[in-house]
Design a protein around this motif. Structure first.
Motif, short mmCIF file in Angstrom:
data_model
loop_
_atom_site.label_atom_id
_atom_site.label_comp_id
_atom_site.label_asym_id
_atom_site.label_seq_id
_atom_site.Cartn_x
_atom_site.Cartn_y
_atom_site.Cartn_z
N ALA A 402 112.70 -5.77 -17.49
CA ALA A 402 112.54 -4.32 -17.38
C ALA A 402 111.12 -3.90 -17.72
O ALA A 402 110.57 -2.97 -17.13
CB ALA A 402 113.54 -3.62 -18.29
N PHE A 403 110.49 -4.60 -18.67
CA PHE A 403 109.12 -4.26 -19.06
C PHE A 403 108.13 -4.60 -17.96
O PHE A 403 107.26 -3.79 -17.61
CB PHE A 403 108.76 -4.99 -20.36
CG PHE A 403 107.35 -4.77 -20.80
CD1 PHE A 403 106.96 -3.56 -21.35
CD2 PHE A 403 106.39 -5.76 -20.67
CE1 PHE A 403 105.66 -3.34 -21.76
CE2 PHE A 403 105.09 -5.56 -21.08
CZ PHE A 403 104.72 -4.35 -21.63
N VAL A 404 108.22 -5.81 -17.40
CA VAL A 404 107.25 -6.21 -16.37
C VAL A 404 107.46 -5.43 -15.08
O VAL A 404 106.52 -5.26 -14.30
CB VAL A 404 107.32 -7.74 -16.10
CG1 VAL A 404 106.94 -8.51 -17.34
CG2 VAL A 404 108.69 -8.14 -15.61
N LYS A 405 108.67 -4.93 -14.86
CA LYS A 405 108.90 -4.14 -13.66
C LYS A 405 108.56 -2.67 -13.88
O LYS A 405 107.89 -2.05 -13.05
CB LYS A 405 110.37 -4.26 -13.23
CG LYS A 405 110.72 -5.60 -12.62
CD LYS A 405 112.13 -5.61 -12.06
CE LYS A 405 112.44 -6.92 -11.37
NZ LYS A 405 113.79 -6.91 -10.75
N GLY A 406 109.01 -2.11 -14.99
CA GLY A 406 108.77 -0.69 -15.21
C GLY A 406 107.37 -0.35 -15.67
O GLY A 406 106.80 0.65 -15.25
N THR A 407 106.78 -1.21 -16.52
CA THR A 407 105.47 -0.92 -17.09
C THR A 407 104.33 -1.66 -16.39
O THR A 407 103.23 -1.13 -16.27
CB THR A 407 105.46 -1.28 -18.59
OG1 THR A 407 106.53 -0.60 -19.25
CG2 THR A 407 104.14 -0.88 -19.24
N LEU A 408 104.60 -2.87 -15.93
CA LEU A 408 103.53 -3.69 -15.35
C LEU A 408 103.60 -3.78 -13.83
O LEU A 408 102.94 -4.63 -13.23
CB LEU A 408 103.58 -5.10 -15.96
CG LEU A 408 103.45 -5.15 -17.49
CD1 LEU A 408 103.41 -6.59 -17.96
CD2 LEU A 408 102.21 -4.40 -17.95
N GLY A 409 104.40 -2.95 -13.20
CA GLY A 409 104.29 -2.76 -11.76
C GLY A 409 104.97 -3.74 -10.86
O GLY A 409 104.65 -3.80 -9.66
N LEU A 410 105.94 -4.52 -11.34
CA LEU A 410 106.66 -5.45 -10.47
C LEU A 410 107.94 -4.86 -9.92
O LEU A 410 108.73 -5.59 -9.32
CB LEU A 410 106.97 -6.76 -11.22
CG LEU A 410 105.79 -7.65 -11.57
CD1 LEU A 410 106.29 -8.99 -12.09
CD2 LEU A 410 104.87 -7.86 -10.38
N ASP A 411 108.18 -3.57 -10.13
CA ASP A 411 109.38 -2.96 -9.58
C ASP A 411 109.26 -2.74 -8.08
O ASP A 411 110.24 -2.80 -7.35
CB ASP A 411 109.68 -1.64 -10.28
CG ASP A 411 108.52 -0.67 -10.19
OD1 ASP A 411 107.37 -1.13 -10.00
OD2 ASP A 411 108.74 0.55 -10.33
N LEU A 412 108.04 -2.51 -7.60
CA LEU A 412 107.79 -2.33 -6.17
C LEU A 412 106.32 -2.64 -5.91
O LEU A 412 105.45 -1.79 -6.08
CB LEU A 412 108.14 -0.91 -5.73
CG LEU A 412 108.31 -0.68 -4.22
CD1 LEU A 412 109.48 -1.51 -3.69
CD2 LEU A 412 108.53 0.78 -3.92
N VAL A 413 106.04 -3.87 -5.50
CA VAL A 413 104.67 -4.34 -5.34
C VAL A 413 104.15 -3.92 -3.97
O VAL A 413 104.80 -4.16 -2.94
CB VAL A 413 104.59 -5.87 -5.50
CG1 VAL A 413 103.14 -6.34 -5.38
CG2 VAL A 413 105.17 -6.28 -6.84
N ASN A 414 102.99 -3.30 -3.96
CA ASN A 414 102.38 -2.83 -2.72
C ASN A 414 101.31 -3.83 -2.31
O ASN A 414 100.15 -3.73 -2.70
CB ASN A 414 101.78 -1.44 -2.91
CG ASN A 414 101.31 -0.83 -1.61
OD1 ASN A 414 101.54 -1.38 -0.55
ND2 ASN A 414 100.64 0.30 -1.69
N THR A 415 101.70 -4.81 -1.52
CA THR A 415 100.77 -5.83 -1.05
C THR A 415 101.19 -6.28 0.33
O THR A 415 102.35 -6.11 0.73
CB THR A 415 100.73 -7.03 -2.01
OG1 THR A 415 99.76 -7.98 -1.56
CG2 THR A 415 102.07 -7.71 -2.09
N ARG A 416 100.25 -6.85 1.07
CA ARG A 416 100.51 -7.24 2.45
C ARG A 416 100.64 -8.74 2.64
O ARG A 416 101.29 -9.18 3.58
CB ARG A 416 99.40 -6.70 3.36
CG ARG A 416 99.50 -5.20 3.64
CD ARG A 416 100.76 -4.86 4.39
NE ARG A 416 100.86 -3.45 4.73
CZ ARG A 416 100.44 -2.93 5.86
NH1 ARG A 416 99.86 -3.72 6.76
NH2 ARG A 416 100.57 -1.66 6.11
N ILE A 417 100.00 -9.55 1.83
CA ILE A 417 100.01 -10.99 2.04
C ILE A 417 100.74 -11.67 0.90
O ILE A 417 100.81 -11.16 -0.22
CB ILE A 417 98.58 -11.55 2.19
CG1 ILE A 417 97.76 -11.30 0.93
CG2 ILE A 417 97.89 -10.95 3.39
CD1 ILE A 417 96.39 -11.91 0.99
N ALA A 418 101.28 -12.85 1.20
CA ALA A 418 102.10 -13.56 0.22
C ALA A 418 101.26 -14.03 -0.97
O ALA A 418 101.73 -14.03 -2.11
CB ALA A 418 102.78 -14.76 0.88
#
Length: 471
Positions: A402-418
């Protein structure tokens, strides 16, 4: 390109703030800069520069530090560069000698940097984790030989995939390719019935309430258009027409999409192996999670372990997998780090297969957590308390997720390449461990010791300045 940087962390007193904007020594980024193993990370980064000539690259800690700031703040590449320009603490963290009210690098450097370190991202994460683990073991005089393991999904920000939308986008791409190749060869544009296809798609997309009865009809029409467009492109390729590298990659993805959609249309199913859900990001796969918020997520699935407060990645895959098969490798990883197997592991029911239980029994490892199968009718109060305590302790890895997703941005990653997605996952988990180390430094520690029947409680707090302690 060559890399000639030699990182030396600038002392806090030597940093020139300028403009009468001093930095507090209690700032989190000031503390975090002193915990980073920049020298070891710089040596690993030099592996990406085999040549000793050319233009010098930006320092590693400048770009990687900017990536950590981005993970904590949730800013875009352009936004994090602007934030570094305006914040002295950020400039101190990325290794600048003094504060300058100007951008230290272009925002496009971050995307190039993520591509460059993609193949050593795991090595960078391991260096940071080993440094954090060594500092924690030096501070905490006791060790709990307990390991927690669980899996989660890292969703990527994409448009929710629909078969009709994907096929329509593929049709538009093929039409552009065919017209461009016809101009190259100096021939007339092929008859692709663009107006008719657009009319059918507009009538379908503007009436969402009636789409349930006309989806199959729309898919059949789109498949027919795509099959005809692919035939035209194959003919142009035989005549000597060419496509750009980006168009060639997109054409390959569309061919796979057409085969999958045609198979599902003929067999009247909604499942196919390695299903394409995005033309821009064909590596993304649907992952069944069964959560209340989203039963299906689109991105990567990671299997992680947590021990001594340090979270580590055991497996990253864009295809859905069953995490119970990774438990033997996770135990071997723990053995490589500590020289022995854990005394106890906390897992959920998916890991409690017969093979895993047999392996843990042979290694002398206690497996705690909810058991498989139907719950017994009569459970003693002691057993109930033990199961509840084990489940509460296993919740530590859920809280870290929950911390890495809610605070560190892994809940919805905005990137185009793997490659960028993998780097962002490693950065978020490494930053999570660094922040855990900061909490260990900042909180008092209480130790209970028993001697001659008496229990002694020792309370102390870590102080970095040894001169003040000696005084």
């Amino acid at each position: 390109m060559v890399y000639r940087q030699s990182p030396v962390q600038l002392s806090f007193e030597s940093f020139g703030c300028g403009n009468s904007t001093p930095i507090s020594p209690d700032n989190d980024w000031v503390k975090l800069a002193n915990l980073m193993p920049w020298a070891d990370l710089d040596k690993a980064y030099q592996l990406e520069f085999p040549k000793n000539s050319g233009r010098a690259a930006k320092p590693f800690w400048m770009l990687y530090g900017a990536g950590l700031i981005q993970q904590r703040t949730g800013l875009t590449d352009r936004g994090v560069v602007e934030a570094i320009r305006d914040t002295p603490a950020y400039q101190y963290f990325i290794g600048m000698n003094e504060y300058k009210a100007e951008a230290p690098f272009s925002y496009s450097s971050l995307s190039h940097f993520r591509k460059r370190i993609a193949d050593i991202s795991e090595l960078i994460r391991n260096i940071i984790n080993d440094s954090v683990r060594a500092k924690i073991e030096a501070i905490v005089p006791f060790k709990a030989e307990v390991m927690i393991t669980d899996a989660t999904a890292v969703p990527v920000k994409i448009k929710y995939p629909q078969d009709t939308t994907l096929l329509n986008q593929a049709r538009l791409n093929l039409e552009e390719m065919a017209i461009e190749m016809a101009h190259q060869l100096g021939v007339a544009n092929p008859r692709m019935y663009k107006r008719e296809a657009k009319k059918k798609w507009t009538a379908f997309s503007r009436h969402p309430k009636s789409q349930k009865t006309s989806v199959r009809k729309q898919i059949r029409a789109q498949l027919q258009y795509i099959r005809r467009d692919l035939r035209y492109i194959d003919e142009f390729l035989e005549q000597g027409g060419t496509l750009s590298d980006k168009q060639a990659v997109r054409l390959g993805v569309i061919r796979i999409l057409f085969d999958q959609q045609w198979e599902m249309f003929i067999t009247r199913t909604h499942r196919v192996a390695d299903r394409i859900v995005s033309l821009q990001q064909p590596y993304i796969r649907p992952i069944q999670r069964g959560k209340a918020r989203a039963k299906v997520e689109f991105g990567a699935k990671i299997d992680c372990s947590l021990s001594e407060g340090i979270i580590d990645v055991e497996r990253v895959d864009f295809n859905a997998f069953t995490e119970d098969k990774d438990l033997p490798a996770t135990l071997d990883h723990y053995y490589d780090l500590h020289g022995h197997y854990p005394d106890e592991i906390l897992v959920d029911t998916l890991y409690r297969t017969n093979a895993n239980l047999k392996l843990c029994k042979e290694l002398g490892i206690k497996v705690c957590g909810p058991k498989r199968g139907r719950k017994p009718k009569h459970v003693s109060a002691e057993k109930r308390r033990e199961d509840t305590a084990a489940e509460n302790r296993r919740g530590a890895i859920e809280r870290r997720f929950a911390f890495v997703k809610g605070t560190l941005g892994l809940d919805l990653v905005n990137t185009r390449i793997a490659e960028s997605l993998i780097v962002k996952i490693d950065q978020a988990l490494a930053l999570s461990n660094l922040l855990t180390l900061m909490r260990v430094f900042s909180i008092p520690i209480s130790v209970l010791a028993e001697l001659d029947g008496l229990v002694y409680q020792i309370n102390y707090k870590v102080i970095e300045d040894t001169a003040e302690v000696a005084a």
